[in-house]
Scaffold this active site. Structure first.
Site, mmCIF file in Angstrom:
data_model
loop_
_atom_site.group_PDB
_atom_site.id
_atom_site.type_symbol
_atom_site.label_atom_id
_atom_site.label_comp_id
_atom_site.label_asym_id
_atom_site.label_seq_id
_atom_site.Cartn_x
_atom_site.Cartn_y
_atom_site.Cartn_z
ATOM 1 C CD GLU A 213 -2.306 -0.970 2.790
ATOM 2 O OE1 GLU A 213 -2.269 -0.135 3.411
ATOM 3 O OE2 GLU A 213 -3.408 -1.702 3.055
ATOM 4 C CE LYS B 161 4.961 5.329 6.952
ATOM 5 N NZ LYS B 161 4.749 6.531 7.418
ATOM 6 C CG ASP C 1 3.646 12.514 5.056
ATOM 7 O OD1 ASP C 1 3.667 12.100 6.160
ATOM 8 O OD2 ASP C 1 4.579 13.146 4.684
ATOM 9 C CE1 TYR D 237 -7.596 7.720 -0.708
ATOM 10 C CE2 TYR D 237 -6.618 9.261 0.579
ATOM 11 C CZ TYR D 237 -7.044 8.935 -0.926
ATOM 12 O OH TYR D 237 -7.234 9.796 -1.813
ATOM 13 C CE LYS E 176 9.465 7.571 6.509
ATOM 14 N NZ LYS E 176 9.284 7.492 7.770
ATOM 15 C CB CYS F 73 13.974 48.807 1.707
ATOM 16 S SG CYS F 73 13.182 48.085 0.343
ATOM 17 C CB CYS G 239 12.146 51.895 -1.422
ATOM 18 S SG CYS G 239 11.887 51.568 0.239
ATOM 19 C CB CYS H 15 10.561 47.713 3.267
ATOM 20 S SG CYS H 15 10.143 49.346 2.333
ATOM 21 C CB CYS I 47 8.434 49.868 -0.576
ATOM 22 S SG CYS I 47 9.814 48.867 -1.476
HETATM 23 S S1 IVH Z 1 -0.479 0.505 8.836
HETATM 24 C C1 IVH Z 1 0.319 -1.424 13.065
HETATM 25 N N1 IVH Z 1 -0.816 1.511 6.486
HETATM 26 O O1 IVH Z 1 2.340 5.368 9.123
HETATM 27 C C2 IVH Z 1 0.364 -0.682 11.539
HETATM 28 N N2 IVH Z 1 -0.088 2.751 8.095
HETATM 29 O O2 IVH Z 1 4.801 4.871 10.409
HETATM 30 C C3 IVH Z 1 -0.215 0.567 11.600
HETATM 31 N N3 IVH Z 1 0.416 4.995 7.528
HETATM 32 O O3 IVH Z 1 1.021 5.537 12.202
HETATM 33 C C4 IVH Z 1 -0.237 1.216 10.229
HETATM 34 N N4 IVH Z 1 0.041 4.930 5.263
HETATM 35 O O4 IVH Z 1 -0.153 6.564 10.478
HETATM 36 C C5 IVH Z 1 -0.299 1.583 7.656
HETATM 37 N N5 IVH Z 1 -1.110 2.118 4.391
HETATM 38 C C6 IVH Z 1 -0.567 2.461 5.654
HETATM 39 C C7 IVH Z 1 -0.378 3.645 6.067
HETATM 40 C C8 IVH Z 1 0.039 3.846 7.189
HETATM 41 C C9 IVH Z 1 0.421 5.747 6.362
HETATM 42 C C10 IVH Z 1 0.942 5.732 8.752
HETATM 43 C C11 IVH Z 1 0.232 5.556 10.014
HETATM 44 C C12 IVH Z 1 1.145 5.007 10.792
HETATM 45 C C13 IVH Z 1 2.510 5.469 10.285
HETATM 46 C C14 IVH Z 1 3.572 4.430 10.879
#
Ligand code: IVH
Length: 702
Positions: A116, A118, A120, A236, A326, A421, A424, A439, A444
């Site tokens: 999946e 990740k 942010d 999500y 990451k 500035c 000016c 300024c 200006c």
């Molecule tokens: S699973 C026990 N799936 O990443 C497992 N987390 O670094 C918990 N996050 O606290 C999380 N996308 O906020 C999972 N597809 C995803 C995610 C995800 C983002 C975040 C989540 C978690 C953090 C951990």
């Protein structure tokens, strides 16, 4: 003979229809009706519910924005800890994890993974419980908090359109879900919503949020559900629990069930049967990253089978059955060639790094912000240094550190923050306790340029064709003002800022421009000239709220401008308002009131407003009409109402012409009592004053 439907049937049918379209729009991104048709349905429902306040339920689509949480957010324990994930930063680390997973399971077992994105954002737990007619009902939204205890942010989570307020019995059945369950997932702020939010913050004189994650986290903890609703957060789903346990046999089934139940599940999830395929998924995700419209910082890989997850278990803080790969930070090392000093609309001087162009996270970067003098000191950076540049979630690159390579210290020069500035020449000032140098010359050229750009901007006066290049020409400036403030080549004369005669000096001059004026500019033909004049003419009708926003009064952003315009109805009335009258406007505090007073205290600003009015700009707005339903009646509020906050109830009563008083007397017409009402209720009973509950009040409001 056609049977007339009872109001409750009509209401329920409309709700069903609205929920269906919300799901299509917010979860599946596949609307079937226009926004106007949707609004029409919503308005019909609102009207019916107003006529029948006793039929309003918490999961009605009209009830997303509710009352403010009174005393901040309550703390609540999680059904099972919300853990974090272990990270892998390279393919090697990922493969080592795959080995550990395999060695933790019987050799004969096959292992599938789900990959999946990740996301942010911030993680959130949504708890559902039994509702009417076999449906499940959103009971609570909890932030992660410290993992064991989170904060109850239900009022705010309810405003997220992709969070279902209820899941109908039919859907539960299709998804194989009980009426009580918990969904966990990520709240994210899409990049477009983030950009809009920051524009508004900057227009209101606030510092922009650093990245969408912080903005999402800040938004979800805002005590003003109205604001949260405007921010367009998204949710999500990626976990499904019951009594703290995973409900289904595999993660793939979980995602399918969540989808079937009506939750938004990210479409870029894939079940794979080897770590090689996971590596391929990561490569694809990295390519996708720039075009998603929301931020991701990696890929999460999870063991698919729940039985295998159980066997693998947890280390202290993270599951052994999942890992976060990451992405490498979007950073690069390059040379700081120069520092330019930019003067903003408010006069704030920002040092901007001119970099040797470098490719970072999909784009070439040649400028990065250095924020302010304190930041330069903190970094200890000099011109000629090698620096590390990062592109954060906000896409604005920043210098994060000086890279001390072998050459370090050779051929470098101190960055000298100017005392005057750069545009000016007037002396820069710093308010005690603030980091920024400003300024303070309101004429200006740099400030005027930014003022004009702000005035013309989308969402303000919206004057198409009045961008950077045109404004520069109109002001008789060279297009790139900042070059005049470069520190490069000390011996060279700086290029003159004003090179041609200016056609305009202030905003009002825009409305005096003639066709001949414009035709005299470079690269401006008849078509361009006429189009721009038509746009400028059109902007005259934008109305008071836009003019107020355009004037750039500190702390007056879009919403405040709108509220002020509605309340006062005209520029004159606003200008004449006392601090008290200003503060009486909902959401206007002493800081804003003071900023408005300061703005109008300046003769030049008053003249500008006068000139704009004389030039034909609309300086009025529809005043909010005060109703008459409760005219002449006095109310006292006590206790906690089920859906309205004190302020909201007060607002509604006043909008209908009624008065709200703090104490009960013989003159009181009604006491509106909620839960835990105390002495005021007793007094009302003693004096024989009529007592209403919230429903009764709403019914009177009609
Ligand atoms: S699973 C026990 N799936 O990443 C497992 N987390 O670094 C918990 N996050 O606290 C999380 N996308 O906020 C999972 N597809 C995803 C995610 C995800 C983002 C975040 C989540 C978690 C953090 C951990």
């Amino acid at each position: 003979m056609p049977t007339a439907f009872a109001p409750d049937q009509k209401i329920e049918a409309l709700r069903e229809e609205l929920r269906h379209h919300e799901h299509l729009y917010y979860v599946l991104d596949a609307p079937e009706i226009s926004d106007a048709e949707y609004d029409a349905l919503m308005n019909r429902l609102k009207k019916l519910e107003e006529e029948h306040p006793e039929l309003v339920t918490a999961d009605s689509p009209t009830q997303r924005v509710g009352g403010k949480p009174r005393d901040g957010f309550a703390k609540m324990g999680h059904s099972r800890p919300m853990l974090s994930l272990d990270n892998a930063y390279s393919e090697e680390e990922l493969r080592a994890w795959d080995q550990r997973v395999r060695s933790g399971l019987p050799a004969s077992e096959k292992v599938s993974y789900v990959c999946e994105l990740k996301l942010d954002g911030l993680s959130m737990a949504l708890q559902y419980g039994p509702g009417a007619k076999g449906a499940a009902h959103l009971e609570r939204g909890l932030t992660r908090g410290d993992g064991t205890t989170g904060e109850d942010v239900t009022t705010n989570v309810r405003t997220i359109r992709s969070v279902p307020l209820s899941v109908a019995a039919k859907r539960l059945e299709a998804a194989g879900l009980p009426q009580s369950f918990e969904v966990r997932g990520e709240v994210v702020l899409p990049q477009a919503a983030f950009a809009k939010m920051n524009e508004e913050r900057v227009a209101a004189g606030m510092a922009p949020a650093v990245n969408p994650r912080n903005a999402a986290a800040g938004t979800i903890r805002t005590l003003e559900p109205n604001i949260v609703a405007q921010r367009r957060l998204d949710f999500y789903a990626y976990f499904l629990l019951r009594d703290g346990e995973t409900l289904l046999a595999s993660h793939t089934e979980t995602l399918d069930a969540l989808r079937a139940a009506g939750f938004r599940v990210n479409t870029h999830a894939k079940t794979v049967s080897s770590i090689d395929e996971a590596v391929q998924f990561i490569a694809k995700a990295e390519q996708l990253r720039e075009s998603l419209g929301y931020e991701i910082d990696g890929v999460v890989i999870k063991v698919d089978a729940t039985a295998q997850q159980r066997r693998l278990g947890f280390t202290g803080k993270a599951p052994r059955w999942a890992i976060a790969y990451k992405f490498a930070a979007r950073a690069a090392v390059t040379k700081l060639n120069d520092v330019l000093f930019q003067v903003g609309r408010t006069g704030k001087v920002t040092p901007v790094a001119a970099l040797e162009p470098v490719f970072v996270g999909g784009t070439t970067v040649s400028r990065a912000t250095l924020h302010n003098a304190d930041e330069i000191a903190r970094l200890g950076v000099k011109i000629g240094d090698c620096v590390k540049v990062e592109r954060g979630g906000d896409v604005i690159p920043k210098i994060v550190e000086v890279v001390a390579d072998k050459e370090h210290g050779r051929d470098t020069r101190e960055i000298v923050f100017p005392q005057n500035c750069p545009v000016c020449g007037s002396e820069l000032m710093r308010v005690e306790g603030e980091v920024d140098w400003r300024c303070v010359n309101s004429s200006c050229p740099a400030r005027v340029r930014e003022e004009l750009l702000h005035w013309a901007a989308r969402g303000v006066m919206n004057i198409e064709g009045l961008g950077d290049a045109m404004v520069a020409q109109l002001l008789g400036q060279s297009a790139v003002l900042e070059d005049a403030s470069s520190q490069a080549g000390d011996e060279e004369e700086a290029a003159p800022v004003v090179s041609r005669t200016a056609l305009i000096h202030t905003i009002d001059d825009l409305y005096r421009l003639t066709r001949e004026d414009l035709l005299g500019l470079e690269r401006v033909g008849e078509k361009t000239a006429d189009a721009l004049l038509a746009e400028i003419e059109r902007s005259k009708k934008a109305g008071l709220a836009r003019v107020l926003l355009g004037l750039g009064i500190r702390f007056v952003g879009e919403r405040t401008a709108q509220l002020l315009a509605e309340q006062f109805g005209s520029m004159e009335a606003l200008q004449a308002a006392s601090a008290e009258e200003l503060e009486a406007v909902n959401e206007v505090g002493p800081k804003v009131a003071q900023a408005i007073a300061e703005f109008f205290a300046v003769e030049k600003n008053r003249q500008l407003v006068k000139d704009l009015a004389a030039l034909g700009l609309t300086m009025t707005a529809e005043k909010r009409v005060v109703g008459t339903a409760l005219a002449g009646m006095t109310f006292v509020l006590t206790g906690t109402l089920p859906t309205l906050t004190r302020d909201e109830a007060k607002g509604k009563i006043e909008a209908a012409g009624g008065k709200v008083s703090g104490s009960v007397s013989k003159k009181t017409d009604f006491v509106v009592a909620g839960g835990e009402a105390g002495s005021k209720l007793e007094k009302a009973e003693q004096l024989g004053v009529k007592v209403l509950d919230e429903r009764g009040l709403l019914a009177m409001l009609g």
